[in-house]
Motif scaffolding. Structure first.
Motif, PDB file in Angstrom:
ATOM      1  N   ILE A 104       0.846  -1.200   0.000  1.00 47.73           N
ATOM      2  CA  ILE A 104       0.000   0.000   0.000  1.00 47.73           C
ATOM      3  C   ILE A 104       0.884   1.255   0.000  1.00 47.73           C
ATOM      4  CG2 ILE A 104      -1.628   1.362   1.357  1.00 47.73           C
ATOM      5  CD1 ILE A 104      -3.111  -0.929   0.310  1.00 47.73           C
ATOM      6  N   PRO A 105       0.732   2.152  -0.984  1.00 50.62           N
ATOM      7  CA  PRO A 105       1.568   3.361  -1.019  1.00 50.62           C
ATOM      8  C   PRO A 105       1.062   4.444  -0.049  1.00 50.62           C
ATOM      9  CG  PRO A 105       0.698   2.775  -3.217  1.00 50.62           C
ATOM     10  CD  PRO A 105      -0.092   2.026  -2.204  1.00 50.62           C
ATOM     11  N   GLU A 130     -14.467  -2.398  -8.229  1.00 48.29           N
ATOM     12  CA  GLU A 130     -14.586  -3.379  -7.144  1.00 48.29           C
ATOM     13  C   GLU A 130     -14.238  -2.742  -5.802  1.00 48.29           C
ATOM     14  OE1 GLU A 130     -12.374  -7.519  -5.760  1.00 48.29           O
ATOM     15  OE2 GLU A 130     -12.446  -6.980  -7.884  1.00 48.29           O
ATOM     16  N   LEU A 131     -15.159  -2.799  -4.846  1.00 50.07           N
ATOM     17  CA  LEU A 131     -14.928  -2.223  -3.526  1.00 50.07           C
ATOM     18  C   LEU A 131     -13.903  -3.058  -2.766  1.00 50.07           C
ATOM     19  CD1 LEU A 131     -17.556  -0.800  -1.131  1.00 50.07           C
ATOM     20  CD2 LEU A 131     -16.002  -2.545  -0.274  1.00 50.07           C
ATOM     21  N   GLN A 132     -12.941  -2.377  -2.147  1.00 44.47           N
ATOM     22  CA  GLN A 132     -11.928  -3.041  -1.323  1.00 44.47           C
ATOM     23  C   GLN A 132     -12.314  -2.870   0.149  1.00 44.47           C
ATOM     24  OE1 GLN A 132      -9.373  -4.671  -3.018  1.00 44.47           O
ATOM     25  NE2 GLN A 132     -10.567  -3.990  -4.787  1.00 44.47           N
ATOM     26  N   PRO A 133     -12.564  -3.954   0.883  1.00 47.22           N
ATOM     27  CA  PRO A 133     -13.003  -3.810   2.278  1.00 47.22           C
ATOM     28  C   PRO A 133     -11.947  -3.204   3.204  1.00 47.22           C
ATOM     29  CG  PRO A 133     -12.620  -6.121   1.733  1.00 47.22           C
ATOM     30  CD  PRO A 133     -12.535  -5.367   0.448  1.00 47.22           C
ATOM     31  N   LEU A 134     -10.677  -3.363   2.857  1.00 40.70           N
ATOM     32  CA  LEU A 134      -9.576  -2.772   3.624  1.00 40.70           C
ATOM     33  C   LEU A 134      -8.546  -2.216   2.642  1.00 40.70           C
ATOM     34  CD1 LEU A 134      -9.003  -5.481   6.384  1.00 40.70           C
ATOM     35  CD2 LEU A 134      -9.801  -3.140   6.766  1.00 40.70           C
ATOM     36  N   ARG A 179      -7.585   7.718  -9.621  1.00 36.15           N
ATOM     37  CA  ARG A 179      -7.155   9.106  -9.388  1.00 36.15           C
ATOM     38  C   ARG A 179      -5.723   9.183  -8.897  1.00 36.15           C
ATOM     39  NH1 ARG A 179     -11.844  11.234  -5.479  1.00 36.15           N
ATOM     40  NH2 ARG A 179     -10.395  12.994  -5.327  1.00 36.15           N
ATOM     41  N   VAL A 180      -5.161   8.045  -8.446  1.00 31.94           N
ATOM     42  CA  VAL A 180      -3.817   8.033  -7.865  1.00 31.94           C
ATOM     43  C   VAL A 180      -2.817   7.526  -8.902  1.00 31.94           C
ATOM     44  CG1 VAL A 180      -2.377   7.181  -5.977  1.00 31.94           C
ATOM     45  CG2 VAL A 180      -4.838   7.533  -5.619  1.00 31.94           C
ATOM     46  N   PRO A 181      -1.761   8.287  -9.191  1.00 35.80           N
ATOM     47  CA  PRO A 181      -0.756   7.820 -10.159  1.00 35.80           C
ATOM     48  C   PRO A 181      -0.152   6.495  -9.722  1.00 35.80           C
ATOM     49  CG  PRO A 181      -0.418  10.138  -9.621  1.00 35.80           C
ATOM     50  CD  PRO A 181      -1.437   9.624  -8.650  1.00 35.80           C
ATOM     51  N   CYS A 182       0.068   5.627 -10.681  1.00 35.47           N
ATOM     52  CA  CYS A 182       0.659   4.313 -10.415  1.00 35.47           C
ATOM     53  C   CYS A 182       2.131   4.374 -10.791  1.00 35.47           C
ATOM     54  CB  CYS A 182      -0.080   3.233 -11.203  1.00 35.47           C
ATOM     55  SG  CYS A 182       0.384   1.562 -10.750  1.00 35.47           S
ATOM     56  N   ASP A 183       2.990   4.590  -9.800  1.00 37.75           N
ATOM     57  CA  ASP A 183       4.419   4.717 -10.049  1.00 37.75           C
ATOM     58  C   ASP A 183       5.114   3.362  -9.908  1.00 37.75           C
ATOM     59  OD1 ASP A 183       4.195   7.475 -10.405  1.00 37.75           O
ATOM     60  OD2 ASP A 183       4.371   7.843  -8.249  1.00 37.75           O
ATOM     61  N   LEU A 186       4.663  -1.732  -9.801  1.00 36.56           N
ATOM     62  CA  LEU A 186       3.534  -2.355  -9.118  1.00 36.56           C
ATOM     63  C   LEU A 186       2.221  -1.811  -9.676  1.00 36.56           C
ATOM     64  CD1 LEU A 186       4.485  -2.501  -5.332  1.00 36.56           C
ATOM     65  CD2 LEU A 186       4.306  -4.406  -6.918  1.00 36.56           C
ATOM     66  N   SER A 187       1.335  -2.689 -10.086  1.00 35.35           N
ATOM     67  CA  SER A 187       0.020  -2.263 -10.536  1.00 35.35           C
ATOM     68  C   SER A 187      -0.840  -1.912  -9.326  1.00 35.35           C
ATOM     69  CB  SER A 187      -0.645  -3.398 -11.318  1.00 35.35           C
ATOM     70  OG  SER A 187      -0.942  -4.485 -10.466  1.00 35.35           O
ATOM     71  N   ARG A 188      -1.910  -1.189  -9.558  1.00 36.38           N
ATOM     72  CA  ARG A 188      -2.822  -0.865  -8.461  1.00 36.38           C
ATOM     73  C   ARG A 188      -3.395  -2.134  -7.832  1.00 36.38           C
ATOM     74  NH1 ARG A 188      -3.887   2.899 -12.443  1.00 36.38           N
ATOM     75  NH2 ARG A 188      -3.439   5.072 -11.885  1.00 36.38           N
ATOM     76  N   ARG A 189      -3.612  -3.153  -8.638  1.00 35.23           N
ATOM     77  CA  ARG A 189      -4.118  -4.416  -8.109  1.00 35.23           C
ATOM     78  C   ARG A 189      -3.146  -5.011  -7.096  1.00 35.23           C
ATOM     79  NH1 ARG A 189      -8.957  -6.391  -7.681  1.00 35.23           N
ATOM     80  NH2 ARG A 189      -9.415  -5.570  -9.765  1.00 35.23           N
ATOM     81  N   ARG A 190      -1.855  -4.873  -7.337  1.00 30.78           N
ATOM     82  CA  ARG A 190      -0.842  -5.408  -6.429  1.00 30.78           C
ATOM     83  C   ARG A 190      -0.794  -4.647  -5.104  1.00 30.78           C
ATOM     84  NH1 ARG A 190       0.716 -10.126  -6.226  1.00 30.78           N
ATOM     85  NH2 ARG A 190       2.438  -9.372  -4.957  1.00 30.78           N
ATOM     86  N   TRP A 191      -1.216  -3.379  -5.112  1.00 32.41           N
ATOM     87  CA  TRP A 191      -1.225  -2.633  -3.857  1.00 32.41           C
ATOM     88  C   TRP A 191      -2.001  -3.377  -2.771  1.00 32.41           C
ATOM     89  CZ3 TRP A 191      -2.915   2.873  -5.950  1.00 32.41           C
ATOM     90  CH2 TRP A 191      -1.851   3.413  -6.692  1.00 32.41           C
ATOM     91  N   PHE A 192      -3.049  -4.092  -3.186  1.00 33.36           N
ATOM     92  CA  PHE A 192      -3.956  -4.721  -2.223  1.00 33.36           C
ATOM     93  C   PHE A 192      -3.678  -6.211  -2.027  1.00 33.36           C
ATOM     94  CE2 PHE A 192      -5.943  -0.865  -3.560  1.00 33.36           C
ATOM     95  CZ  PHE A 192      -6.546  -0.381  -2.417  1.00 33.36           C
ATOM     96  N   ALA A 193      -2.539  -6.674  -2.532  1.00 30.90           N
ATOM     97  CA  ALA A 193      -2.199  -8.080  -2.398  1.00 30.90           C
ATOM     98  C   ALA A 193      -1.934  -8.424  -0.935  1.00 30.90           C
ATOM     99  CB  ALA A 193      -0.969  -8.396  -3.249  1.00 30.90           C
ATOM    100  N   ASN A 194      -2.612  -9.454  -0.443  1.00 28.49           N
ATOM    101  CA  ASN A 194      -2.401  -9.926   0.927  1.00 28.49           C
ATOM    102  C   ASN A 194      -1.287 -10.972   0.958  1.00 28.49           C
ATOM    103  OD1 ASN A 194      -5.770  -9.613   0.885  1.00 28.49           O
ATOM    104  ND2 ASN A 194      -4.680  -8.672   2.579  1.00 28.49           N
TER     105      ASN A 194
END
Length: 211
Positions: A104-105, A130-134, A179-183, A186-194
């Motif tokens: 998570i950035p 897709e809503l992210q619960p956390l 709305r958040v730049p993806c630097d 890491l893709s945005r999907r990976r930000w939420f990887a558990n």
């Protein structure tokens, strides 16, 4: 919303059954996941604490990384920790971050917090519709409504929180991650990887070493 209006909480409870050991203390580059989560929240929130179950030994271990708040009702999963956070904080809002999401950035959390209006009651991130619960942001005034739903046996995070916001006559906000730049790589999907299994842990360790 201002940084000083939000208390950050690391959701560090859980038995880590699929990992086979307590993932909160797994280390990457000499820093446990729980420490990384605290450091992610510190620039974003006015204060940061840890949420845990009622195991006294584990609570003492977590205290090496910050103040610990124990669940008010053990066995209720993440919602038990969220209820404890709302009961504990003296600030009007809380931000809850899972201990096992090391990608998570900080920039994403800052943009999300700044875009959330105080008139809301609840805010989720949305990725590709897709809503992210956390992670989740919650208004402190939701506490009695969340407790009421938990009393009735409801434990699904998004359902319980949305019911609580409705009962409190507060709206539910959705923050579009586009709305958040993806630097970086890491893709945005990976930000939420558990990180729940040894395989996921090995992959996360490799990715973080390569950054």
């Amino acid at each position: 919303m201002r940084r000083e209006d939000v208390c950050g909480y690391v959701l560090a409870g859980g038995v880590s059954s699929r990992m086979g050991r307590d993932k909160a203390f797994l280390e990457i580059e000499g820093r446990p996941l729980v420490q990384r989560a605290v450091e992610i929240l510190q620039p974003v929130c006015g204060d940061v604490k840890l949420l845990s179950g009622s195991d006294g030994v584990r609570i003492e271990q977590l205290r090496n990384f910050g103040d610990v708040v124990a669940d008010l009702r053990p066995g209720c999963g993440p919602l038990g920790g969220m209820e404890a956070a709302l009961a504990d904080t003296l600030l009007p809002w809380v931000m809850i971050l899972a201990v096992d999401t090391p990608f998570i950035p900080v920039k994403m959390l800052e943009d999300w917090r700044e875009s959330t209006e105080e008139s809301a009651g609840l805010s989720f991130c949305v990725l590709e519709g897709e809503l992210q619960p956390l992670p989740v942001m919650m208004y402190k005034g939701l506490l009695p409504h969340i407790s009421e739903v938990l009393d009735s046996g409801g434990y699904k995070v998004s359902t319980v929180l949305e019911k609580a916001a409705l009962s409190a006559n507060r709206r539910v906000d959705h923050f579009d991650l586009e709305r958040v730049p993806c630097d970086g790589d890491l893709s945005r999907r990976r930000w939420f990887a558990n990180v729940n299994t040894p395989g996921e842990w090995d992959e996360a360790s490799q990715r973080l070493r390569e950054r």
